[in-house]
Design an enzyme around this catalytic site. Structure first.
Site, PDB file in Angstrom:
ATOM      1  N   HIS A 130       0.817  -1.216   0.000  1.00 39.11           N
ATOM      2  CA  HIS A 130       0.000   0.000   0.000  1.00 39.11           C
ATOM      3  C   HIS A 130       0.856   1.272   0.000  1.00 39.11           C
ATOM      4  O   HIS A 130       0.358   2.355  -0.323  1.00 39.11           O
ATOM      5  CB  HIS A 130      -0.998  -0.001   1.161  1.00 39.11           C
ATOM      6  CG  HIS A 130      -0.415   0.286   2.514  1.00 39.11           C
ATOM      7  ND1 HIS A 130      -0.139  -0.694   3.434  1.00 39.11           N
ATOM      8  CD2 HIS A 130      -0.061   1.445   3.109  1.00 39.11           C
ATOM      9  CE1 HIS A 130       0.347  -0.152   4.533  1.00 39.11           C
ATOM     10  NE2 HIS A 130       0.411   1.156   4.360  1.00 39.11           N
ATOM     11  N   ASP A 160       0.021  -7.604   1.445  1.00 42.28           N
ATOM     12  CA  ASP A 160       0.457  -6.208   1.532  1.00 42.28           C
ATOM     13  C   ASP A 160       1.981  -6.082   1.588  1.00 42.28           C
ATOM     14  O   ASP A 160       2.516  -5.278   2.351  1.00 42.28           O
ATOM     15  CB  ASP A 160      -0.169  -5.523   2.748  1.00 42.28           C
ATOM     16  CG  ASP A 160      -0.129  -3.995   2.623  1.00 42.28           C
ATOM     17  OD1 ASP A 160       0.087  -3.497   1.499  1.00 42.28           O
ATOM     18  OD2 ASP A 160      -0.288  -3.310   3.643  1.00 42.28           O
ATOM     19  N   SER A 234       4.602   2.308   8.052  1.00 45.05           N
ATOM     20  CA  SER A 234       4.256   1.186   7.186  1.00 45.05           C
ATOM     21  C   SER A 234       5.456   0.725   6.363  1.00 45.05           C
ATOM     22  O   SER A 234       6.093   1.529   5.675  1.00 45.05           O
ATOM     23  CB  SER A 234       3.124   1.578   6.230  1.00 45.05           C
ATOM     24  OG  SER A 234       1.924   1.756   6.930  1.00 45.05           O
TER      25      SER A 234
END
Length: 485
Positions: A130, A160, A234
């Site tokens: 992402h 992901d 992230s």
């Protein structure tokens, strides 16, 4: 007599002193032992400093900046007028479109920040999918301040994860993927990343839980930690006290402050290896709909573990091998399974073409069936590659036939209708309220089970006529949507 009395006193004093010594031994020695044990335990579970670990690991943690081009729809600049809690939003939309509907499409650049870490001295970098999704440019900045343009080697949306590559004229620092399976709840971990754009921030905490399912995808198996993870973290590493990466920081719980989730390294290791080798991830496919057994179902089928087969997709490996609905899959290649998630993970990790031994419980007996594993079609799983039909596209929707993979993902029957895979912003379908993942079951009171059915019905509708769609919407049920062709 006097001598005897004195001797008795001495003996009495000796007994008292001896008793006090015994008491001291029982009180002081255990206390010293306990103190030493406490110090040892404290030293073991509460590190005095994370300085050396953070200094060693930080050089391999990178800042990732992406730029993606977004194309705005006509009148998109006025969309905030239509989202208020009061007034007739449709009238407002029509009013602005009357005057501004012919505005040309405009492009603008959207920027985002994330983290990553180098796993190879040659410049391979692991991050979240992402973080780089749909990016036109990916820039990587090292702790030293040097920046590079990065190439996207491959990605795996279901977990992901993504793999990047930068070219450097010298060997780069690297981090090693450790074994997350060996980590226990309560052990210390360190997170390094770029939260809110603040470069190389280090936070510490413990592993709060393992095997968390948060609804992110079909392979949820997250490590939960209370080490602070925020937007920008992230893709960054979650490290054990040896400096090994045991997780890739991925998600936070919006409603729960201080709760973060990381993809375990035991899952990431094989995925990263496949991305490095071929740029994509290949997973095994069985071709069944499955359901975990609760206490009542286990009692009903008289089993203590296993996974219920709810349907078998025609022509797929399970069907060819002879699996049937209501079979209980109790083991795969000799290893027992006790949940749908566990079975999905085991099958996905099998090689395409591999012949797996599936043991099932059926009508009071056990049978072992040999299944030749096929390739899981990830594109079909997400409704990609669907044949677009002109009639639906003119109304602003893209529809696709429901594949076995989509049926499994959405827990619906394969012949339930057709699925809406995309809705164009500002289109007739969007205004009428049709949504992505809606299942169209009827059009004008006629059942549809394929894109061809939809094409046939819509083609016979005159321009300007109203069309009613009977739609099954996830987590809501049946709804009726009316739009004008």
């Amino acid at each position: 007599m006097h001598f005897i009395r004195g001797n008795k006193k001495i003996k009495r004093y000796q007994k008292i002193i001896f008793s006090l010594l015994i008491v001291a031994i029982f009180l002081v020695v255990p206390a010293l032992f306990w103190a030493n044990d406490t110090n040892a335990s404290t030293a073991q579970i509460s590190p005095q400093s994370f300085t050396k670990l953070s200094e060693k690991a930080s050089s391999a943690v990178v800042n990732i900046r992406t730029v993606k081009t977004i194309e705005s729809q006509p009148g998109q600049a006025f969309q905030y007028f239509f989202q208020g809690p009061q007034g007739n939003q449709q009238q407002l939309r029509e009013f602005f479109e009357k005057f501004f509907g012919n505005l040309p499409q405009q492009q603008f650049q959207q920027r985002s920040l994330g983290s990553g870490f180098i796993i190879d001295t040659e410049g391979y970098i692991v991050t979240n999918y992402h973080v780089i999704k749909n990016a036109d440019q990916v820039k990587v900045k090292l702790k030293s301040g040097k920046e590079y343009s990065a190439e996207i080697i491959g990605s795996d949306p279901p977990t992901d994860l993504a793999l990047l590559k930068i070219d450097s004229d010298k060997k780069l620092p690297e981090l090693e993927l450790g074994n997350s399976d060996k980590m226990a709840i309560g052990q210390w971990v360190l997170a390094i990343g770029n939260p809110f754009g603040l470069e190389h921030t280090v936070t510490s905490g413990i592993i709060s839980a393992k095997g968390r399912v948060i609804g992110a995808g079909p392979y949820d198996d997250f490590i939960q930690t209370d080490a602070s993870i925020n937007p920008g973290n992230s893709g960054g590493p979650l490290l054990n006290m040896k400096g090994e990466v045991i997780g890739i920081n991925t998600a936070i719980l919006a409603a729960g402050e201080g709760i973060g989730f990381a993809v375990p390294s035991s899952m990431a290791k094989d995925i990263v290896a496949q991305l490095k080798e071929s740029g994509e991830v290949t997973r095994g496919w069985l071709g069944v709909g499955i359901q975990s057994l609760d206490k009542d179902l286990k009692a009903y089928y008289d089993v203590d573990h296993g996974v219920l087969v709810t349907r078998v997709f025609k022509g797929d490996p399970a069907d060819k091998a002879g699996l049937k609905p209501n079979d209980i899959i109790i083991s795969v290649n000799g290893k027992k399974v006790d949940s749908a998630r566990e079975l999905s993970n085991k099958i996905s990790n099998l090689s395409v073409g591999e012949k797996a031994k599936i043991k099932v419980y059926r009508d009071g007996d056990t049978k072992t069936l040999t299944v030749e594993i096929a390739k899981r079609d990830e594109a079909a799983l997400h409704g990609k590659g669907a044949k677009e039909d002109k009639e639906s596209a003119n109304m602003g929707i893209a529809i696709a036939n429901i594949t076995p993979q989509l049926a499994e993902k959405l827990n619906i029957n394969q012949d339930a209708g057709v699925i809406v895979v995309d809705v164009k912003a500002g289109s007739k379908a969007d205004k009428a309220g049709i949504q992505k993942n809606d299942i169209i079951t009827e059009i004008k009171h006629k059942s549809v089970s394929s894109v061809a059915d939809c094409q046939k019905i819509i083609k016979n509708v005159e321009e300007g006529d109203k069309v009613q769609f009977l739609i099954k919407r996830p987590r809501r049920g049946l709804v009726v949507v009316t739009l004008t062709k």
